[in-house]
Design a protein around this motif. Structure first.
Motif, PDB file in Angstrom:
ATOM      1  N   ASP A  35      -0.624   0.274 -11.723  1.00 16.23           N
ATOM      2  CA  ASP A  35      -1.951  -0.047 -11.196  1.00 16.23           C
ATOM      3  C   ASP A  35      -2.009   0.034  -9.669  1.00 16.23           C
ATOM      4  OD1 ASP A  35      -0.151  -2.234 -11.196  1.00 16.23           O
ATOM      5  OD2 ASP A  35      -1.791  -3.620 -10.763  1.00 16.23           O
ATOM      6  N   LEU A  36      -1.000   0.629  -9.026  1.00 17.50           N
ATOM      7  CA  LEU A  36      -0.908   0.630  -7.571  1.00 17.50           C
ATOM      8  C   LEU A  36      -0.790   2.047  -7.018  1.00 17.50           C
ATOM      9  CD1 LEU A  36       1.764  -2.182  -7.029  1.00 17.50           C
ATOM     10  CD2 LEU A  36      -0.729  -2.436  -6.918  1.00 17.50           C
ATOM     11  N   THR A  37      -1.179   2.195  -5.755  1.00 18.30           N
ATOM     12  CA  THR A  37      -0.862   3.384  -4.982  1.00 18.30           C
ATOM     13  C   THR A  37       0.000   2.951  -3.806  1.00 18.30           C
ATOM     14  OG1 THR A  37      -2.920   4.510  -5.560  1.00 18.30           O
ATOM     15  CG2 THR A  37      -1.773   5.277  -3.582  1.00 18.30           C
ATOM     16  N   ILE A  38       1.157   3.559  -3.667  1.00 16.12           N
ATOM     17  CA  ILE A  38       2.060   3.247  -2.558  1.00 16.12           C
ATOM     18  C   ILE A  38       2.052   4.407  -1.576  1.00 16.12           C
ATOM     19  CG2 ILE A  38       4.456   2.862  -1.875  1.00 16.12           C
ATOM     20  CD1 ILE A  38       4.875   1.345  -4.450  1.00 16.12           C
ATOM     21  N   ILE A  39       1.782   4.084  -0.325  1.00 21.44           N
ATOM     22  CA  ILE A  39       1.763   5.058   0.772  1.00 21.44           C
ATOM     23  C   ILE A  39       2.956   4.761   1.668  1.00 21.44           C
ATOM     24  CG2 ILE A  39       0.430   5.936   2.739  1.00 21.44           C
ATOM     25  CD1 ILE A  39      -2.075   4.693   1.228  1.00 21.44           C
ATOM     26  N   THR A  40       3.716   5.779   2.035  1.00 20.62           N
ATOM     27  CA  THR A  40       4.915   5.521   2.829  1.00 20.62           C
ATOM     28  C   THR A  40       5.214   6.674   3.782  1.00 20.62           C
ATOM     29  OG1 THR A  40       7.253   4.824   2.728  1.00 20.62           O
ATOM     30  CG2 THR A  40       6.522   6.487   1.125  1.00 20.62           C
ATOM     31  N   VAL A  41       5.921   6.354   4.850  1.00 17.32           N
ATOM     32  CA  VAL A  41       6.461   7.368   5.765  1.00 17.32           C
ATOM     33  C   VAL A  41       7.935   7.624   5.480  1.00 17.32           C
ATOM     34  CG1 VAL A  41       4.823   6.881   7.623  1.00 17.32           C
ATOM     35  CG2 VAL A  41       6.962   5.571   7.493  1.00 17.32           C
ATOM     36  N   SER A  42       8.498   6.879   4.535  1.00 16.79           N
ATOM     37  CA  SER A  42       9.926   6.914   4.264  1.00 16.79           C
ATOM     38  C   SER A  42      10.239   7.834   3.095  1.00 16.79           C
ATOM     39  CB  SER A  42      10.438   5.497   3.961  1.00 16.79           C
ATOM     40  OG  SER A  42      11.758   5.530   3.446  1.00 16.79           O
ATOM     41  N   HIS A  43      10.999   8.881   3.352  1.00 15.34           N
ATOM     42  CA  HIS A  43      11.442   9.751   2.262  1.00 15.34           C
ATOM     43  C   HIS A  43      12.443   9.021   1.367  1.00 15.34           C
ATOM     44  CE1 HIS A  43      10.012  13.966   3.347  1.00 15.34           C
ATOM     45  NE2 HIS A  43       9.433  13.149   4.205  1.00 15.34           N
ATOM     46  N   TYR A  44      13.180   8.090   1.929  1.00 13.47           N
ATOM     47  CA  TYR A  44      14.112   7.291   1.121  1.00 13.47           C
ATOM     48  C   TYR A  44      13.330   6.496   0.073  1.00 13.47           C
ATOM     49  CZ  TYR A  44      17.859   4.053  -0.106  1.00 13.47           C
ATOM     50  OH  TYR A  44      18.796   3.321  -0.800  1.00 13.47           O
ATOM     51  N   ILE A  45      12.250   5.848   0.508  1.00 16.74           N
ATOM     52  CA  ILE A  45      11.423   5.069  -0.421  1.00 16.74           C
ATOM     53  C   ILE A  45      10.761   5.987  -1.437  1.00 16.74           C
ATOM     54  CG2 ILE A  45       9.265   3.737  -0.553  1.00 16.74           C
ATOM     55  CD1 ILE A  45      10.210   2.203   1.916  1.00 16.74           C
TER      56      ILE A  45
END
Length: 250
Positions: A110-120
């Motif tokens: 139910d979520l959208t995760i936005i990240t700058v981390s390629h590791y994540i």
């Protein structure tokens, strides 16, 4: 390296930081001997010696940092995950505790995760949630993207909450970071109308690094463990920052 040195390294990695006095009591040797030990371990890169204490060596390798104070960081990640509501879009910046947060959220569809981390992003490759990874210059040491394109991407997106890793906080400097380019991206996030959260273990408080964070826009919330001193908590509350203390595993 002797058995005492190995024990010191383990204690520093488990706690993030520990005083010379504590090490003396735990190992049963004098503070003079502990200081000599720390000089040897500091030269070898096993720990970093600061005035009156030893801290875990700084590294941008997320996997290594996740192993330091793992149980505490996992507790913080689980608490942070409980603060995220159904249907929210969440920005997760980077760092070891944020990586554990992302992993904790990976089963939620139910979520959208936005990240700058390629590791994540790699951690979330088999997740049920939507994942958005921003563009920019790839910083190999941290496995994150930085620079003008990353700032532009941040400005074009909206999210309900942003979880930020910090490297230090001191009453005279506020929050600080070790990497100028990553701090530049974080400060762009801080300028957006969103609920910003500093997610970090208590060992970072009292440390000072070169680059300021959130000078113009304050964090809305800090999530850390109950090792935080009363004085630091009061200082944060006086800045109208909501402080959540998570009990450390015993």
């Amino acid at each position: 390296m002797n058995n005492r040195h190995e024990k010191i390294i383990q204690l520093v990695n488990d706690r993030g930081s520990i005083t010379v006095n504590e090490l003396s009591q735990v190992t049963g040797v004098s503070e003079v001997t502990i200081r000599q030990d720390l000089n040897i371990l500091d030269r070898g890169g096993y720990v970093k010696r600061i005035h009156g204490s030893a801290v875990a060596p700084e590294s941008d390798d997320v996997s290594s940092r996740m192993r330091t104070r793992y149980a505490v960081k996992q507790s913080l990640a689980e608490f942070a995950a409980s603060q995220i509501s159904e249907g929210e879009s969440v920005f997760i910046e980077g760092g070891s505790t944020n990586a554990l947060l992302a992993r904790t959220l990976s089963s939620r569809s139910d979520l959208t995760i936005i990240t700058v981390s390629h590791y994540i992003a790699h951690l979330l490759r088999d997740s049920k949630c939507e994942v958005v990874i921003l563009g920019g210059q790839f910083q190999k040491c941290s496995e994150s993207v930085v620079g003008p394109l990353t700032r532009y991407c941040v400005q074009q997106l909206h999210f309900h909450k942003a979880f930020i890793g910090v490297d230090g906080w001191h009453p005279e400097t506020g929050f600080t970071g070790r990497d100028m380019l990553r701090c530049d991206v974080v400060n762009t996030v801080m300028g957006k109308a969103t609920h910003t959260v500093a997610l970090t273990d208590s060992s970072k408080f009292g440390l000072v690094h070169p680059y300021p964070l959130s000078m113009e826009h304050k964090f809305k919330q800090v999530i850390t463990d109950d090792g935080l001193s009363i004085e630091t908590r009061e200082a944060l509350v006086n800045e109208n920052i909501q402080v959540e203390l998570v009990e450390r595993p015993r």
